[in-house]
Design an enzyme around this catalytic site. Sequence first.
Site, PDB file in Angstrom:
ATOM      1  N   GLU A  78       0.834  -1.196   0.000  1.00  0.00           N
ATOM      2  CA  GLU A  78       0.000   0.000   0.000  1.00  0.00           C
ATOM      3  C   GLU A  78       0.873   1.252   0.000  1.00  0.00           C
ATOM      4  O   GLU A  78       1.937   1.266   0.621  1.00  0.00           O
ATOM      5  CB  GLU A  78      -0.918  -0.011   1.228  1.00  0.00           C
ATOM      6  N   GLU A 103      -9.910   6.021   2.190  1.00  0.00           N
ATOM      7  CA  GLU A 103     -10.343   5.261   3.363  1.00  0.00           C
ATOM      8  C   GLU A 103     -10.364   6.198   4.556  1.00  0.00           C
ATOM      9  O   GLU A 103      -9.503   7.070   4.696  1.00  0.00           O
ATOM     10  CB  GLU A 103      -9.396   4.091   3.639  1.00  0.00           C
TER      11      GLU A 103
END
Length: 409
Positions: free
Chosen positions: A220, A331
């Site tokens: 990520e 997110e």
Amino acid sequence: MAGGAWLQLQVALLLLVALIFSTLSPSEAEAEAEAAAATSTNLRRRQEVQSLLKRLNKPPLATIQSPDGDIIDCVHISKQPAFDHPLLKNHTIQMRPSIQPSGMYGEAARPFTQTWNQNGEKCPDNTIPIRRTKEEDVMRATSVATFGKKTHGSHHPRLAGVTDGHHYGVASATGDANYYGTKATINLWQPTIATSGDFSLAQLWISAGSYQNKDLNTIEAGWQVYPALYGDEKTRLFIYWTRDAYDQTGCYNLACSGFIQTNTQVVIGGSISPVSIYGGPQYEYDYLVWKDLAGGNWWLQVQGKYVGYWPSSIFTHLQTGVADTVEWGGEVNSPRSTTPMGSGHFPKEGFGKASYSKAIQVVDSSNNLKSPNGVSLIAPLPNCYSVMTGSSSTTSWGTYIYYGGSGCP
């Protein structure tokens, strides 16, 4: 504190407690016992904190005080935290990837700017800049063991919809079975965090495996605002990895051994400036992550600069295989759904007002970058955070998404 000194301190505490107890009533003795236990626990935690700091903060060859309050240590490239990993003890650093994917789409990369080096500061040759971990950083974590790690929960869009406070506005590639990497140009913002335990981020995910089997591998990268981790609400470059569904392995940035940094100018976890302004100038970073087939390592490039790589050996599925899922978007961790995502405005407001990721591409088995064959959208709370997609063949935007939202009332 050395082991012998620690033992002597414990014995002294026990003797002191015994002496006090002999003159106290039962209720007073119980209260004193609780206080003594709390003192012992606090001492033990501080010892654990100091041990962790010694392990993370390698002896620097130079130190730079950043205008944002960070301390940047210039650590010899061979002494960085990555090499504490048992699988990397005899690892030979790969200074550059063997080849870069072809067919990159989008505008030419602009300069990479972070706060620490805006005044021309730089680390010496053969060193990498590392943000120093301070005692207060570790003390903000729920425990020393969880510092720099994602706590258990749905930290991946695959589990979107689980009601544990994690919310998404994400697009996922659906048209291919295997992915050798991905690229995206991600818009920079500085959302206001509702409570100190919340975070808001924009990133890309590369993953293989599953939560059910506890073998999810992820890579990520993106930006985040996370007061509990950094102690402020600055927008910061971040990376993450895990190979067991966020259980025991992996961490943010360089808070554990794993990622090997090669770049002398980029601070992972360092603050980014400038950021986009609603209705004003827009700023963005290009992120590219791909598997170098010559060595199997997963390389990270930001703004055209090689930052470093995740060695293939620290993974399971991503070690010999490739990703089965890639995603891009935002997110938020906010149990009350009150922290904004991205700019804090919804996708329908468009350019200059909503967050975006553009020029989205995936890497195929021939090491070519191409637009994804299909894209699905994940936004379980569309009235709080949403996402929309589009494509343009006449501009540098290619496949793109807008995402974000103000949160729920």
